[in-house]
Design a protein around this motif. Structure first.
Motif, PDB file in Angstrom:
ATOM      1  N   PHE A  37       0.838  -1.206   0.000  1.00  0.00           N
ATOM      2  CA  PHE A  37       0.000   0.000   0.000  1.00  0.00           C
ATOM      3  C   PHE A  37       0.872   1.255   0.000  1.00  0.00           C
ATOM      4  O   PHE A  37       0.595   2.226  -0.713  1.00  0.00           O
ATOM      5  N   LEU A  38       1.930   1.242   0.800  1.00  0.00           N
ATOM      6  CA  LEU A  38       2.850   2.376   0.841  1.00  0.00           C
ATOM      7  C   LEU A  38       3.551   2.571  -0.499  1.00  0.00           C
ATOM      8  O   LEU A  38       3.702   3.704  -0.992  1.00  0.00           O
ATOM      9  N   LEU A  39       4.005   1.480  -1.110  1.00  0.00           N
ATOM     10  CA  LEU A  39       4.677   1.571  -2.403  1.00  0.00           C
ATOM     11  C   LEU A  39       3.770   2.171  -3.467  1.00  0.00           C
ATOM     12  O   LEU A  39       4.193   3.006  -4.273  1.00  0.00           O
ATOM     13  N   GLU A  40       2.516   1.754  -3.467  1.00  0.00           N
ATOM     14  CA  GLU A  40       1.559   2.258  -4.446  1.00  0.00           C
ATOM     15  C   GLU A  40       1.343   3.757  -4.316  1.00  0.00           C
ATOM     16  O   GLU A  40       0.917   4.421  -5.268  1.00  0.00           O
TER      17      GLU A  40
ATOM     18  N   ALA B  89      -8.320  -8.801  12.032  1.00  0.00           N
ATOM     19  CA  ALA B  89      -7.928  -8.494  10.659  1.00  0.00           C
ATOM     20  C   ALA B  89      -8.292  -9.682   9.785  1.00  0.00           C
ATOM     21  O   ALA B  89      -8.152 -10.839  10.194  1.00  0.00           O
ATOM     22  N   CYS B  90      -8.771  -9.413   8.580  1.00  0.00           N
ATOM     23  CA  CYS B  90      -9.245 -10.524   7.742  1.00  0.00           C
ATOM     24  C   CYS B  90      -9.175 -10.124   6.278  1.00  0.00           C
ATOM     25  O   CYS B  90      -8.858  -8.984   5.931  1.00  0.00           O
ATOM     26  N   GLY B  91      -9.464 -11.094   5.412  1.00  0.00           N
ATOM     27  CA  GLY B  91      -9.437 -10.840   3.981  1.00  0.00           C
ATOM     28  C   GLY B  91      -8.030 -10.910   3.418  1.00  0.00           C
ATOM     29  O   GLY B  91      -7.080 -11.322   4.085  1.00  0.00           O
ATOM     30  N   ALA B  92      -7.893 -10.488   2.172  1.00  0.00           N
ATOM     31  CA  ALA B  92      -6.618 -10.597   1.466  1.00  0.00           C
ATOM     32  C   ALA B  92      -6.545  -9.535   0.390  1.00  0.00           C
ATOM     33  O   ALA B  92      -7.533  -8.847   0.097  1.00  0.00           O
ATOM     34  N   ALA B  93      -5.356  -9.389  -0.197  1.00  0.00           N
ATOM     35  CA  ALA B  93      -5.194  -8.472  -1.326  1.00  0.00           C
ATOM     36  C   ALA B  93      -6.224  -8.813  -2.399  1.00  0.00           C
ATOM     37  O   ALA B  93      -6.545  -9.993  -2.626  1.00  0.00           O
TER      38      ALA B  93
ATOM     39  N   ASP C 241     -15.248  -8.233  15.758  1.00  0.00           N
ATOM     40  CA  ASP C 241     -15.205  -7.167  14.770  1.00  0.00           C
ATOM     41  C   ASP C 241     -14.217  -7.587  13.680  1.00  0.00           C
ATOM     42  O   ASP C 241     -13.021  -7.669  13.935  1.00  0.00           O
ATOM     43  N   TYR C 242     -14.703  -7.869  12.489  1.00  0.00           N
ATOM     44  CA  TYR C 242     -13.844  -8.288  11.383  1.00  0.00           C
ATOM     45  C   TYR C 242     -13.606  -7.109  10.453  1.00  0.00           C
ATOM     46  O   TYR C 242     -14.539  -6.578   9.858  1.00  0.00           O
ATOM     47  N   VAL C 243     -12.339  -6.695  10.343  1.00  0.00           N
ATOM     48  CA  VAL C 243     -11.982  -5.537   9.534  1.00  0.00           C
ATOM     49  C   VAL C 243     -11.047  -5.992   8.421  1.00  0.00           C
ATOM     50  O   VAL C 243     -10.018  -6.630   8.679  1.00  0.00           O
ATOM     51  N   HIS C 244     -11.404  -5.661   7.189  1.00  0.00           N
ATOM     52  CA  HIS C 244     -10.607  -6.106   6.046  1.00  0.00           C
ATOM     53  C   HIS C 244      -9.219  -5.489   6.088  1.00  0.00           C
ATOM     54  O   HIS C 244      -9.035  -4.317   6.424  1.00  0.00           O
ATOM     55  N   VAL C 245      -8.224  -6.285   5.721  1.00  0.00           N
ATOM     56  CA  VAL C 245      -6.829  -5.854   5.815  1.00  0.00           C
ATOM     57  C   VAL C 245      -6.549  -4.618   4.965  1.00  0.00           C
ATOM     58  O   VAL C 245      -5.732  -3.763   5.346  1.00  0.00           O
ATOM     59  N   MET C 246      -7.223  -4.458   3.841  1.00  0.00           N
ATOM     60  CA  MET C 246      -6.991  -3.274   3.018  1.00  0.00           C
ATOM     61  C   MET C 246      -7.559  -2.020   3.675  1.00  0.00           C
ATOM     62  O   MET C 246      -7.001  -0.924   3.536  1.00  0.00           O
TER      63      MET C 246
ATOM     64  N   PRO D  48     -14.211   2.529   5.954  1.00  0.00           N
ATOM     65  CA  PRO D  48     -13.949   1.165   5.486  1.00  0.00           C
ATOM     66  C   PRO D  48     -14.805   0.822   4.276  1.00  0.00           C
ATOM     67  O   PRO D  48     -15.986   1.165   4.215  1.00  0.00           O
ATOM     68  N   ARG D  49     -14.190   0.158   3.312  1.00  0.00           N
ATOM     69  CA  ARG D  49     -14.869  -0.171   2.063  1.00  0.00           C
ATOM     70  C   ARG D  49     -15.414  -1.586   2.034  1.00  0.00           C
ATOM     71  O   ARG D  49     -16.339  -1.888   1.272  1.00  0.00           O
TER      72      ARG D  49
END
Length: 325
Positions: A19-22, A171-175, A222-227, A304-305
């Motif tokens: 995310f930082l690189l982008e 934390a959950c989900g993936a790229a 509380d499930y929050v997507h990693v992105m 959050p998206r």
């Protein structure tokens, strides 16, 4: 100026690096690879394998790189393990940040973003939990994170340090492209465990306690997507860079999901049967943990998206398929 990401080969840290690189940041990664994965770090990113508690190594990194800010994702995170071995958790989680802060102070680096946890609250009196709620952790994991927050406060009183602590739970989900995701060994997080069962990599998934004071008897988290998480971390860093005061922020998805709701979402997304077995409660597990994120929404504009459970599971399933399919 470089951003040092400690634990940048791990689950959340590796998403943070990308995310930082982008967004045009120069990034440096420090990770001992005890739980991280070297191939999660892009080849273009300088990578140092080492322990965040190694003061000599930290001194070398800060001298050789123009470090502007530090992210910390290098904690041990398993609640059950922390109950069995609290000394290891205090050693790694607290000592690691202590060594970092000492090095930052010596080298005049002022910006620190800390991956904290809603486990600092323990069994909450009010849900969703506001940041000023009573802190009474029920396990050493949460206790060490709270100790770090207090360390940050007192360090900032005595030195030029600006910091943010971001409290979230699962934390959950993936790229979104499925290129990186959760890859713990052993795996302890619920969604990848359920997806393992869906793929036949394990015969079933165990629910630890079905007699909690919740609608279906299982724990609510509380499930929050990693992105969404990494976006909040960068918002926090940019706020510090602009001179905003140090602060604590909760990161929540707006509602919690029970263990059984997660299992049902995984069944819907995968279209596969998933066998569930019942187990005893785990020590230190509160019935309900859902954090209010009103403060960071109002102050930093975080939105959050990926809040729908099925959408979260879909990204995790995409990563699972690429990893094991």
């Amino acid at each position: 100026m470089a951003v040092l990401v400690c634990g940048g080969a791990g689950y959340i840290g590796s998403h943070m690096v990308r995310f930082l690189l982008e967004r045009g940041e120069d990034v440096l990664v420090l990770d001992d690879l005890s739980t991280g994965h070297r191939d999660f770090v892009p080849p273009s990113v300088p990578f140092v394998q080492g322990d965040v508690r190694d003061a000599t190594l930290l001194g070398c990194l800060f001298r050789e790189h123009r470090v502007d800010a530090v992210f910390h994702f290098a904690a041990f995170i398993q609640v059950g393990e922390s109950m069995r071995d609290p000394l290891a958790y205090y050693d790694n989680n607290l000592q690691g940040v202590l060594r970092l802060l000492q090095t930052m102070v010596r080298h005049g680096v002022e910006n620190f973003v800390f991956s904290s946890t809603a486990a600092v609250y323990g069994e909450p009196e009010l849900v969703p939990i506001p940041e000023d709620a009573l802190k009474c952790p029920t396990n050493p994991y949460g206790e060490t994170k709270l100790a770090v927050e207090r360390l940050l406060h007192w360090t900032s009183v005595a030195h030029d340090l600006r910091w943010s602590a971001l409290r979230y739970f699962n934390a959950c989900g993936a790229a979104l492209d499925g290129s990186i995701g959760e890859a713990h060994d052993p795996e302890t997080h619920l969604i990848p465990l359920v997806l393992d069962a869906a793929m036949g990599r394990r015969p079933s998934v165990t629910i630890f306690g079905d007699d909690y004071d919740t609608p279906d008897g299982t724990c609510i988290r509380d499930y929050v997507h990693v992105m969404d998480l990494v976006e909040a971390h960068l918002l926090a860093l940019n706020a510090l860079r602009s001179g905003r005061r140090s602060s604590v922020y909760n990161l929540g998805n707006g509602r919690g999901f029970s263990v059984l709701e997660v299992v049902e979402a995984c069944r819907r997304v995968t279209g596969r049967s998933i066998l569930v077995e019942k187990g005893a409660r785990r020590p230190g597990d509160p019935a309900r943990l859902v954090a209010s994120s009103a403060r960071i929404r109002e102050e930093l504009g975080w939105e959050p998206r990926y809040t729908a459970l099925d959408a979260i599971v879909e990204t995790a399933w995409r990563w699972h398929g690429k990893r094991w399919g």
